[in-house]
Design an enzyme around this catalytic site. Structure first.
Site, PDB file in Angstrom:
ATOM      1  N   GLU A 217       0.819  -1.216   0.000  1.00  0.00           N
ATOM      2  CA  GLU A 217       0.000   0.000   0.000  1.00  0.00           C
ATOM      3  C   GLU A 217       0.851   1.265   0.000  1.00  0.00           C
ATOM      4  O   GLU A 217       0.357   2.350   0.274  1.00  0.00           O
ATOM      5  CB  GLU A 217      -0.949  -0.013   1.191  1.00  0.00           C
ATOM      6  CG  GLU A 217      -1.917  -1.186   1.140  1.00  0.00           C
ATOM      7  CD  GLU A 217      -3.031  -1.096   2.157  1.00  0.00           C
ATOM      8  OE1 GLU A 217      -3.047  -0.161   2.965  1.00  0.00           O
ATOM      9  OE2 GLU A 217      -3.886  -1.980   2.135  1.00  0.00           O
ATOM     10  N   LYS A 350     -15.525  -1.970   3.145  1.00  0.00           N
ATOM     11  CA  LYS A 350     -14.844  -2.336   1.904  1.00  0.00           C
ATOM     12  C   LYS A 350     -15.904  -2.954   0.992  1.00  0.00           C
ATOM     13  O   LYS A 350     -16.453  -4.014   1.311  1.00  0.00           O
ATOM     14  CB  LYS A 350     -13.759  -3.386   2.187  1.00  0.00           C
ATOM     15  CG  LYS A 350     -12.545  -2.864   2.965  1.00  0.00           C
ATOM     16  CD  LYS A 350     -11.700  -4.035   3.452  1.00  0.00           C
ATOM     17  CE  LYS A 350     -10.311  -3.636   3.891  1.00  0.00           C
ATOM     18  NZ  LYS A 350      -9.622  -4.759   4.588  1.00  0.00           N
TER      19      LYS A 350
HETATM   20  P1  PGA Z   1      -6.350  -6.117   2.686  1.00  0.00           P
HETATM   21  O1  PGA Z   1      -5.770  -5.099   3.754  1.00  0.00           O
HETATM   22  O2  PGA Z   1      -6.943  -5.352   1.585  1.00  0.00           O
HETATM   23  O3  PGA Z   1      -5.138  -6.924   2.302  1.00  0.00           O
HETATM   24  O4  PGA Z   1      -7.371  -6.939   3.423  1.00  0.00           O
HETATM   25  C1  PGA Z   1      -6.398  -3.915   4.136  1.00  0.00           C
HETATM   26  C2  PGA Z   1      -6.782  -3.948   5.589  1.00  0.00           C
HETATM   27  O5  PGA Z   1      -6.555  -4.929   6.303  1.00  0.00           O
HETATM   28  O6  PGA Z   1      -7.387  -2.994   6.065  1.00  0.00           O
HETATM   29 ZN    ZN Z   2      -7.565  -4.086   8.168  1.00  0.00          ZN
END
Ligand code: PGA
Ligand code: ZN
Length: 430
Positions: A217, A350
């Site tokens: 990220e 998400k």
């Molecule tokens: P991931 O990580 O997209 O790999 O799940 C993001 C998070 O854990 O917030």
């Molecule tokens: Zn997370």
């Protein structure tokens, strides 16, 4: 009003070079919309299913042609002729086509691409910005409940140091993030973030750590001795940026504890090898909250450790936002359980964890009613798609978590927010 005339999906690549789905939707009036589905690495087990081909001859089995075939063969025939602005009806149709709890039949990735592309097409057909169209949907979805928040700029929470599954196992905690709470507006907030990031890179380099290599990220991925040391570096970087830790820029952690939880114990393999009970991990986190200006902790405990979550909520919820990511997976049923058990006081949102926009709104509405803060979040596997920036603005979400401020899949969202900030006010962040 217009009608969906053509629905096309294709395989494109995400920020890790992994295949994902892009959906393109064309309308009878000539307008159209497009969306790309993101993908996680530290995924929760209750997330919507990400359908992959499993064909070892292509992309090590990670191709998405089967999910794309479901879009062309199963979904498209049912959506052609519909008004793309009828988001609830479109999503209801998608859920009728795959009624499994985790969208295992057609794939959560197939459903989400279509759901989001419909929103883009509807905005284009109306000649408005995506956040304006999403805001209309969001307001309309309020039903009998208290009026939902008007569009506002969310507080960015930005990754500075990466660990966990995002950076080669250098640290047990997944992210140390900053929140520019004292910034007067979003453009200033972004400049502060960049300044702190640059100072941090220099501090790490000067101390003999890798100050340039970054995780998935965009956060730095140095091999430090402890999670605490990572936090110390970030606090120092805030000071070197001429900003006040706490009042101007505070800290957030994503512990992502599920990935180091096994057989009832938390196993900190990278930083000293300690094996902790939930109570001991909570003690450690409480010590960090005492010592540093930490305002938010995500996934401090594992996705099934409801008791641990209840304990940390009793202990820290008056001082810290406790954000459920793997715990809730953007799922209203799981969030409802958390509200009843008084576990957490914030929820990560998400879109690909749940699979449709309508279900995302439902979870966010439930969170708002219960006083749980919403943090709209990217995945570690992202693309140039910036839908979540508009989603966060449209729903008045308190915060947005995109990753760091390098790598263009992250900047697509930060830059989108800069454009929106010319038209939408920044609230007083807390
Ligand atoms: P991931 O990580 O997209 O790999 O799940 C993001 C998070 O854990 O917030
Ligand atoms: Zn997370």
């Amino acid at each position: 009003m217009t009608r969906i005339a053509h629905l096309h999906a294709r395989e494109v690549l995400d920020s890790r070079g992994q295949p994902t789905i892009e959906v393109e939707l064309r309308c009878a009036n000539g307008s159209g919309g497009r969306a790309i589905v993101p993908s996680g690495a530290s995924t929760g087990k209750f997330e919507a299913h990400e359908l992959r081909d499993g064909d070892p001859e292509r992309y090590d089995g990670r191709g998405v042609r089967r999910a794309i075939a479901h879009i062309h063969e199963t979904i498209a025939p049912r959506l052609l002729g519909r008004d793309p602005a009828q988001q609830e009806a479109i999503d209801a149709e998608l859920l009728a086509l795959d009624p499994t709890p985790q969208k295992t039949q057609l794939g959560g990735n197939a459903l989400l691409g279509v759901s989001l592309a419909a929103a883009h097409a509807a905005a284009a057909a109306q000649g408005c910005e995506l956040y304006e169209h999403l805001s209309q949907l969001w307001q309309a979805s309020a039903g009998e409940a208290r009026q939902p928040a008007p569009p506002t700029l969310p507080l960015p929470m930005t990754n500075m140091i990466s660990g966990g599954l995002h950076a080669g196992g250098n640290l047990d905690f997944q992210d140390v993030l900053i929140q520019p709470v004292g910034a007067p507006d979003y453009p200033t907030a972004l400049e502060w973030i960049v300044r702190v990031y640059r100072r941090l890179g220099k501090l790490l380099g000067d101390a003999g750590y890798e100050g340039r290599l970054v995780g998935d990220e965009g956060g730095f991925g140095p091999r430090l001795q402890s999670n605490r040391q990572a936090i110390e570096f970030v606090v120092q970087a805030i000071e070197h940026a001429g900003l006040v830790p706490g009042s101007q820029v505070n800290l957030a952690l994503d512990v992502a504890a599920t990935h180091f939880f096994a057989d009832g114990r938390y196993r900190l393999a990278s930083t000293g090898g300690a094996v902790l009970s939930a109570a001991q991990l909570i003690d450690q986190l409480a010590e960090l909250v005492d010592a540093f200006p930490i305002a938010s902790i995500e996934d401090p405990l594992a996705e099934d450790d409801w008791e641990g979550w209840q304990a940390i909520t009793r202990r820290l919820s008056d001082r810290v936002r406790l954000v459920g990511d793997d715990l809730f997976t953007t799922n209203a049923t799981r969030l409802q359980r958390g509200i009843e058990l008084q576990a957490a006081n914030a929820v990560l949102i998400k879109v690909n964890q749940i699979g449709t926009l309508t279900e995302t709104f439902a979870t966010m509405r439930l969170a708002n009613r219960a006083g749980y803060q919403c943090v709209v979040s990217a995945r570690s596997g992202e693309t140039e798609d910036s839908t979540i920036a508009d989603l966060a603005v449209a729903t008045g979400a308190a915060r947005i978590k995109i990753g760091s401020i390098v790598r263009s899949e992250r900047l697509a969202k930060y830059n989108r927010l800069l454009r929106i900030a010319e038209r939408v006010a920044t609230p007083a962040w807390r």
